[in-house]
Design a protein around this motif. Structure first.
Motif, PDB file in Angstrom:
ATOM      1  N   TYR A   7       0.825  -1.375  -0.306  1.00  0.00           N
ATOM      2  CA  TYR A   7       0.169   0.272   0.014  1.00  0.00           C
ATOM      3  C   TYR A   7       0.784   1.387  -0.396  1.00  0.00           C
ATOM      4  O   TYR A   7       1.978   1.119   1.078  1.00  0.00           O
ATOM      5  CB  TYR A   7      -0.312  -0.517   1.307  1.00  0.00           C
ATOM      6  N   ARG A  10      -0.491   8.742  -0.222  1.00  0.00           N
ATOM      7  CA  ARG A  10      -0.418  10.025  -1.040  1.00  0.00           C
ATOM      8  C   ARG A  10       0.908  10.373  -1.761  1.00  0.00           C
ATOM      9  O   ARG A  10       1.435  10.275  -2.963  1.00  0.00           O
ATOM     10  CB  ARG A  10      -1.235  11.104  -0.519  1.00  0.00           C
ATOM     11  N   LYS A  36      -8.753   3.731  -7.515  1.00  0.00           N
ATOM     12  CA  LYS A  36      -9.265   4.364  -7.293  1.00  0.00           C
ATOM     13  C   LYS A  36      -8.253   4.163  -5.195  1.00  0.00           C
ATOM     14  O   LYS A  36      -7.425   3.299  -5.452  1.00  0.00           O
ATOM     15  CB  LYS A  36     -10.376   4.009  -6.266  1.00  0.00           C
ATOM     16  N   PRO A  37      -8.433   5.273  -4.430  1.00  0.00           N
ATOM     17  CA  PRO A  37      -8.040   5.215  -2.792  1.00  0.00           C
ATOM     18  C   PRO A  37      -8.880   3.924  -2.010  1.00  0.00           C
ATOM     19  O   PRO A  37      -9.871   3.702  -2.038  1.00  0.00           O
ATOM     20  CB  PRO A  37      -7.464   6.264  -2.015  1.00  0.00           C
ATOM     21  N   TRP A  54      -3.185   3.895  -1.584  1.00  0.00           N
ATOM     22  CA  TRP A  54      -3.719   3.059  -3.005  1.00  0.00           C
ATOM     23  C   TRP A  54      -2.821   1.474  -2.987  1.00  0.00           C
ATOM     24  O   TRP A  54      -1.942   1.116  -2.088  1.00  0.00           O
ATOM     25  CB  TRP A  54      -2.944   4.116  -3.987  1.00  0.00           C
ATOM     26  N   VAL A  59      -1.213   0.244  -8.932  1.00  0.00           N
ATOM     27  CA  VAL A  59      -0.890   2.065  -9.114  1.00  0.00           C
ATOM     28  C   VAL A  59       0.636   1.503 -10.087  1.00  0.00           C
ATOM     29  O   VAL A  59       1.247   2.473 -11.168  1.00  0.00           O
ATOM     30  CB  VAL A  59      -0.293   3.147  -7.980  1.00  0.00           C
TER      31      VAL A  59
END
Length: 500
Positions: A7, A10, A36-37, A54, A59
């Motif tokens: 994870y 931001r 999407k978070p 995220w 990502v």
């Protein structure tokens, strides 16, 4: 195995993609498919406010497939160069997660670790990044443990971001390497075997190594303190283990080294195959003779007998003369107290040692009527318990079942005045009451058979076909210590349960 979860906060997403706070705001609006978070999984005891994070794999994979960020995304998910120089094999490497081979490609060195354990790719990539990466490794691939569309499935972790794992294609790695890649079945994934491989080499013929269970059994089989029957029984089981491991290895090779689908062949070849020159070894001897051998071994006091019996309990408990392991509290004045008064104290046998497991035993006993081993132990909370093997059959002596008493397990009283734990096969259990949709058909089956023949060897293979009336009776919520006499049991057996 699988891809391990990671994870990103931001700030970590911004650092990965090379954008500032405004850039983060912009790409969320520009790209509909930007992940999407979510919330980081938390312990139920964590009282902090949930953090917006995220999924790292999502990502990193998204970036590789998005032109603006491709060079910041997963190395093996980026578009492959249209014209690449043929890669080359650059040798064997030992890693903290097992043997590996390095391939120098247009993208840099790709290290394939022949291990399917969780986080293998991340652990090796982290070790490389932390030690200066003198070999120029750009990504580490480990085995996923499953089959992909173009060969064995892979998990990758790039040395630039070793904490993020993603799935990679065997076919893509083979294209970068410029040749068919070797794969080894699990039991032959040995450093000494992989170290000897070179491109173009024929598959090595390798003896499947013995596992711990086979070693234990072979040691017992070679011990002349045991009689020939017991040694033959443990040899039979050892041979069965060896045959199973060779068969499993051959089956793995058929699955993972398939020719491929359609017109595109899989770029995979077996690096080793099992030695089958003596396969299969003789096993599946006469079951009664094997049971006799294991019974004698269970009565022995040699440590090799204990070790061999522990293997048999887990592999083929039906060969042993014992039923299910049962544990009840020590409670004076109960039905079990009547039974324990006839137990004879004895020195422990191999069967007692396996029954005790790693717990401390206060005393060892034998039931003189059924020969079942019994022990008394303090238990987990300091309250004494009796632990024993349920018998597989009861001595009938011309007697019949008089009643059944339900007290922590099922007890049988007989017309000649004896009390016995109800017989039960080693892989089943006897219970009663509400089973949350399940039915107490095992107990019903045992009673059904003992009503007709007290000395019957119980068979629970089709316990779900027990008389419906008996099953309904045992599915009721009976209090501890309730006694169901023979008349009640016979009436239940012949009476269909009422529909609601």
């Amino acid at each position: 195995m699988g891809v391990s979860s990671s994870y990103l906060s931001r700030v970590e997403v911004q650092r990965l993609l090379g954008v500032n706070l405004f850039g983060m705001w912009r790409l969320v609006r520009k790209y509909d498919k930007f992940p999407k978070p979510t919330e980081r999984p938390r312990s139920p005891f964590d009282r902090q406010e949930p953090e917006e994070v995220w999924d790292g794999t999502q990502v990193y994979s998204w970036a590789a497939e998005t032109a603006e960020f491709a060079l910041r995304g997963a190395v093996l998910l980026r578009p492959l160069p249209e014209a690449t120089e043929q890669g080359r094999w650059v040798g064997y490497r030992d890693t903290l997660r097992g043997p590996a081979l390095d391939w120098d490609t247009a993208l840099g060195v790709i290290r394939i670790v022949h291990c399917s354990d969780s986080r293998a790719a991340t652990d090796v990539a982290s070790a490389i990044a932390g030690s200066g990466n003198k070999d120029g490794v750009v990504t580490v691939c480990a085995l996923y443990g499953d089959m992909g569309l173009r060969g064995p499935a892979l998990v990758a972790a790039d040395t630039a971001h070793p904490g993020i794992e993603y799935e990679a294609s065997w076919g893509d790695v083979a294209a970068l390497a410029g040749q068919v890649l070797p794969w080894w079945p699990d039991l032959l994934r040995l450093p000494r075997v992989i170290r000897q491989w070179q491109p173009g080499a024929r598959a090595a013929v390798v003896e499947v190594p013995a596992n711990d269970s086979e070693k234990v059994l072979r040691q017992a089989a070679a011990n002349d303190v045991f009689d020939v029957t017991s040694r033959a029984a443990v040899t039979d089981m050892a041979n069965d283990i060896r045959n199973s491991r060779i068969d499993h290895t051959g089956h793995e090779i058929k699955i993972f080294c398939k020719d491929g689908y359609g017109e595109t062949p899989n770029q995979v070849v077996a690096g080793a195959v099992p030695d089958t020159s003596h396969h299969p070894l003789p096993c599946d001897g006469d079951r009664q003779s094997l049971k006799t051998g294991w019974h004698k071994l269970a009565l022995h006091r040699h440590p090799d007998a204990v070790a061999a019996l522990e293997v048999a309990v887990g592999r083929d408990p039906d060969l042993l003369p014992f039923g299910a392991v049962t544990e009840i509290p020590v409670q004076p004045g109960t039905i079990s107290d009547r039974w324990t008064h006839r137990l004879a104290m004895c020195d422990p046998t191999a069967a007692h040692a396996v029954l005790a497991q790693d717990d401390k035993a206060e005393a060892f006993f034998i039931d003189p009527l059924t020969d079942m081993p019994v022990l008394r132990t303090p238990g987990d909370n300091g309250k004494q318990v009796w632990r024993f093997y349920a018998p597989l059959t009861l001595p009938d002596s011309g007697a019949e079942l008089s009643s059944v008493v339900l007290h922590h397990t099922m007890w049988v009283t007989t017309s000649n005045g004896h009390v016995h734990p109800a017989p039960c096969t080693p892989t089943e259990h006897l219970w009663w009451g509400d089973g949350w949709g399940d039915r107490a058909s095992e107990a019903a089956t045992v009673v059904d058979q003992l009503l007709d023949d007290l000395g019957a060897t119980v068979d629970l293979h089709e316990h779900w076909e027990a008389p419906k009336g008996l099953t309904a009776l045992f599915n009721e919520k009976h209090k501890q210590g309730v006694e169901l006499n023979r008349a009640t049991l016979l009436h239940a057996r012949m009476t269909p349960p009422r529909t609601r």
